[in-house]
Design a protein around this motif. Structure first.
Motif, mmCIF file in Angstrom:
data_model
loop_
_atom_site.group_PDB
_atom_site.id
_atom_site.type_symbol
_atom_site.label_atom_id
_atom_site.label_comp_id
_atom_site.label_asym_id
_atom_site.label_seq_id
_atom_site.Cartn_x
_atom_site.Cartn_y
_atom_site.Cartn_z
ATOM 1 N N UNK A 99 0.833 -1.208 0.000
ATOM 2 C CA UNK A 99 0.000 0.000 0.000
ATOM 3 C C UNK A 99 0.866 1.256 0.000
ATOM 4 N N UNK A 100 1.894 1.199 0.823
ATOM 5 C CA UNK A 100 2.779 2.366 0.907
ATOM 6 C C UNK A 100 3.468 2.626 -0.434
ATOM 7 N N UNK A 101 3.923 1.524 -1.048
ATOM 8 C CA UNK A 101 4.588 1.654 -2.344
ATOM 9 C C UNK A 101 3.635 2.218 -3.387
ATOM 10 N N UNK A 102 2.426 1.646 -3.422
ATOM 11 C CA UNK A 102 1.470 2.094 -4.429
ATOM 12 C C UNK A 102 1.049 3.537 -4.174
ATOM 13 N N UNK A 103 0.897 3.883 -2.902
ATOM 14 C CA UNK A 103 0.520 5.261 -2.588
ATOM 15 C C UNK A 103 1.622 6.223 -3.014
ATOM 16 N N UNK A 104 2.875 5.842 -2.718
ATOM 17 C CA UNK A 104 3.966 6.753 -3.063
ATOM 18 C C UNK A 104 4.158 6.836 -4.576
ATOM 19 N N UNK A 105 3.981 5.690 -5.261
ATOM 20 C CA UNK A 105 4.065 5.722 -6.727
ATOM 21 C C UNK A 105 2.913 6.559 -7.285
ATOM 22 N N UNK A 106 1.719 6.371 -6.694
ATOM 23 C CA UNK A 106 0.556 7.138 -7.143
ATOM 24 C C UNK A 106 0.757 8.632 -6.958
ATOM 25 N N UNK A 107 1.286 8.995 -5.806
ATOM 26 C CA UNK A 107 1.533 10.422 -5.550
ATOM 27 C C UNK A 107 2.610 10.957 -6.482
ATOM 28 N N UNK A 108 3.635 10.125 -6.694
ATOM 29 C CA UNK A 108 4.697 10.529 -7.611
ATOM 30 C C UNK A 108 4.170 10.709 -9.023
ATOM 31 N N UNK A 109 3.271 9.790 -9.417
ATOM 32 C CA UNK A 109 2.687 9.858 -10.761
ATOM 33 C C UNK A 109 1.851 11.129 -10.919
ATOM 34 N N UNK A 154 8.775 6.891 -3.271
ATOM 35 C CA UNK A 154 8.735 5.444 -3.510
ATOM 36 C C UNK A 154 10.145 4.868 -3.384
ATOM 37 N N UNK A 155 11.125 5.641 -3.817
ATOM 38 C CA UNK A 155 12.514 5.180 -3.719
ATOM 39 C C UNK A 155 12.898 4.940 -2.260
ATOM 40 N N UNK A 156 12.458 5.827 -1.397
ATOM 41 C CA UNK A 156 12.766 5.652 0.021
ATOM 42 C C UNK A 156 12.107 4.382 0.558
#
Lengths: 473, 233
Positions: free
Chosen positions: A28-38, A128-130
């Motif tokens: 979830x954290x990864x997808x959220x951070x990727x989503x925010x990054x996107x 997401x990198x973090x």
């Protein structure tokens, strides 16, 4: 036998409630951070495109004015966002992605660290990198710390070895099983991220990013592999699973939390940067008094006048076939460029030295190598920022020279009263910036490439040695 | 099948096993009796190559264990005091995994048949091992040995902590296996079980095999008396 062990390890892990919960959390954290990054990538890219078009329109429609006024009017240059910046924003958020280009000044957007910002900011923020650099290794540690030590404590290891299973095969099989379980987290996140990009990318940027994307994927897989083999090696040799957990958590803290800050501070001490005030003062002094402090502007101007009159074989400015004001402006510009090249060259070299020290420290903490490479592949590292800054500065110099040259050739005696229109503005091409290719990126990060390779090989060797020496009692 | 020749193991200053000479033929159940620290587990560890002998040799099917650590394990099955299985896998999955690692692949039907042969109901074969009793786990251990078609069994206190019924069932399984020409070496504290299961018993004291007896010539009382005499020497 290897695959049987890997399959069992995978099955056991995915049935473990602790793994499921932590996997869901990390996913979830990864997808959220990727989503925010996107979202950020989409918005900022769109804003940049709009602003770039608007800037061009402003430039072309600025009306009649002196070419030198137009050079002062200036324009913004925007660093293009790369699709992978949604994974790793790198230093962009802190150095800025746009620069104001105008006559006489090399503006300082790219030198924020010199404006007394903490040096650690240049090395990234929570993205997401973090999550990939810090959370995934933690998850790996929690999945593997008792993998061999725990089986030894429970007695399963004796049963396994009594079957004739080779110790190193057992360890490698476990490593593959853990890798498979991690894949259950990473594959959906990656597929969703790439799909989101592919479905919404209307700039063609994605098509040019496959190599970088593949290399970034390989980089993170290698990083996770390092953590898997190191964790299993520690688990094989630790006196107990509790001790293995303590050692690995210590390594995680040093690697992910302490080393980046400590190394940044050490690099800054080794290669100190001036404050923004001191830097700006030095530049202004050099512009006014000359680089050596004994060549003031009026003296330089006088020498230029003498040289120009001599060049054209006349004794008065009024007799020159060209516009002297334009010549003086361009000469001052070129002198300023020398000053900027010296001052910023020294500053950039300091940052380059700091980054080199930072990369070298990847020998003790693999996250430093991964961080440098991840930013590099995302196009958001300091080197690519510097590459963009150089391109923008070259464009600024071209623009100003074009205006000054036009004035020299056409202004006659009118000096600043000479007016031109859009026909001249059109002669200035649009600012186009192309990211350097991936070989250039890897060339800059060669230390990190080598060190992550060293970590991977050393980790595998450590695992084979540690597993061969594993005790059964 | 199992042979110890002058097998000795010394740790710093202490002799765990002192010149053991022993030969166990196929179909024979040899029970090693002795107090804690007598050298029973060390003997088994030496046959398993978990520890290195100070001198002498352990042989399985004529092969020196130290020189052929992987090959000798093809012939043996090891059942410890507590058979440890993977709690998140079912009994059947554990059996499949362990027997697969031993190099013998079985169909699901064959695995369920093995379950039945050791007295486990096929209905529990798909239950996770975390729901199994110790007796059931020990039986899975036997099933692994059967699946492996082992020629020799090394048992380290396998009935310790089992209730009398489970213990009796376990002994019955051992007899069945030895009848199929399997050599069994069992370390135990349990004199009754040793007499019931074993064809021979050996009494160990301070690392030395001080006596060997054939159980067919003994009753339970005789064995207990002889054992206690050795312990009080």
């Amino acid at each position: 036998m290897l695959w049987r062990i890997a399959r069992k390890e995978f099955t056991e892990l995915v049935r473990d409630g602790r793994f499921r919960w932590s996997a869901v959390f990390v996913l979830l954290l990864l997808m959220a951070s990727v989503g925010m990054g996107w979202k950020n990538y989409r918005e900022v890219s769109a804003q940049h495109r709009t602003a770039q078009e608007a800037m061009r329109a402003f430039w072309l429609n600025q009306g009649e004015k002196s070419p030198h006024s137009a050079a002062h009017y200036g324009l913004y240059a925007f660093k293009p966002r790369t699709p992978l910046s949604l994974v790793d924003q790198g230093v962009d958020a802190f150095t800025g992605v746009s620069v104001w280009l105008e006559a006489h000044k090399q503006n300082e957007f790219k030198f924020r660290p010199a404006q007394d910002a903490t040096a650690v900011r240049r090395f990234g923020e929570l993205t997401a990198a973090m999550a990939l650099q810090l959370l995934m290794p933690l998850l790996i540690i929690l999945l593997t710390f008792s993998s061999l030590a725990g089986e030894r404590e429970q007695g399963v290891l004796r049963q396994l070895l009594s079957l004739g299973v080779r110790k190193r095969v057992l360890a490698l099989g476990k490593a593959l099983g853990v890798a498979g379980a991690l894949g259950a987290i990473l594959v959906p996140a990656t597929v969703l991220g790439v799909m989101a990009l592919a479905l919404t990318d209307d700039t063609g940027a994605l098509a040019g990013s496959w190599t970088r994307m593949a290399l970034m994927g390989f980089l993170y897989l290698t990083y996770f592999a390092v953590f898997i083999v190191v964790s299993l090696a520690v688990s094989a040799q630790a006196a107990s699973s509790r001790m293995a957990l303590l050692i690995l958590l210590g390594f995680w803290i040093v690697n992910g939390l302490l080393a980046p800050k400590a190394v940044t501070d050490i690099a800054k001490r080794l290669y100190p940067t001036p404050s923004a005030f001191a830097f700006a003062t030095d530049v202004q002094k050099a512009l006014a008094n000359g680089v050596d402090g004994h060549n003031p502007r009026d003296k330089r101007n006088e020498a230029l006048k003498v040289q120009t009159l001599k060049q054209y074989g006349v004794s008065r400015i009024e007799d020159l076939p060209v516009n002297f004001a334009g010549i003086a402006l361009q000469a001052d510009e070129e002198y300023g460029n020398e000053v900027f090249d010296r001052a910023y060259g020294t500053l950039w070299q300091t940052y380059t030295n700091q980054n080199a020290a930072y990369q070298l420290a990847g020998l003790v903490a693999p996250v430093l190598s991964v961080r440098a490479l991840s930013m590099g592949l995302a196009g958001t590292d300091f080197e690519q920022h510097s590459h963009f800054a150089s391109a923008a500065e070259s464009y600024r110099r071209m623009l100003v020279k074009k205006m000054n040259d036009h004035m020299i050739d056409n202004a006659g005696k009118q000096d600043f009263a000479y007016m031109v229109n859009a026909e001249v503005w059109k002669t200035v091409p649009t600012f186009e910036y192309t990211l350097p290719d991936v070989r250039w990126v890897l060339g800059n990060q060669i230390t990190s490439v080598l060190l992550i390779g060293v970590w991977a090989i050393a980790g595998i060797v450590a695992l084979v040695v540690a597993s061969n020496r594993i005790r059964t009692d | 099948m199992l042979e110890a020749i002058n097998l000795t193991k010394r740790y710093e200053g202490a002799t765990a096993l002192d010149g053991l000479n022993l030969k166990i033929e196929p179909g024979e159940v040899f029970c090693l009796l002795g107090a804690n620290g007598a050298g029973k587990t060390t003997t088994i560890n030496l046959f398993l190559d978990f520890v290195q002998p100070t001198s002498g040799s352990a042989k399985i099917n004529g092969l020196e264990v130290r020189q052929h650590p992987i090959e000798t394990k093809k012939y043996i099955a090891y059942i410890p005091e507590q058979v440890m299985l993977y709690r998140n896998l079912s009994g059947l999955e554990n059996l499949d995994y362990f027997s697969g690692l031993a190099g013998t692949a079985h169909t699901p039907a064959q695995l369920i048949d093995l379950f039945s042969r050791v007295g486990l109901s096929p209905s529990v074969s798909h239950n996770r091992v975390s729901t199994y009793s110790k007796g059931m786990r020990q039986k899975v251990g036997i099933a692994i040995a059967l699946a492996k078609n082992a020629k020799a069994l090394l048992l380290d206190e396998p009935t310790s902590g089992l209730d009398p019924k489970a213990s009796s069932e376990f002994s019955e399984l051992l007899r069945t296996m030895s009848a199929g020409n399997v050599a069994v070496l069992m370390a135990t504290h349990d004199l009754f079980r040793a007499k019931e299961s074993g064809s021979r018993v050996g009494i160990m004291k301070q690392g030395r095999l001080v006596d060997q007896l054939k159980t067919e010539n003994l009753n339970h009382t005789d064995l207990e008396r002889i054992y206690l005499e050795h312990m009080h020497d």
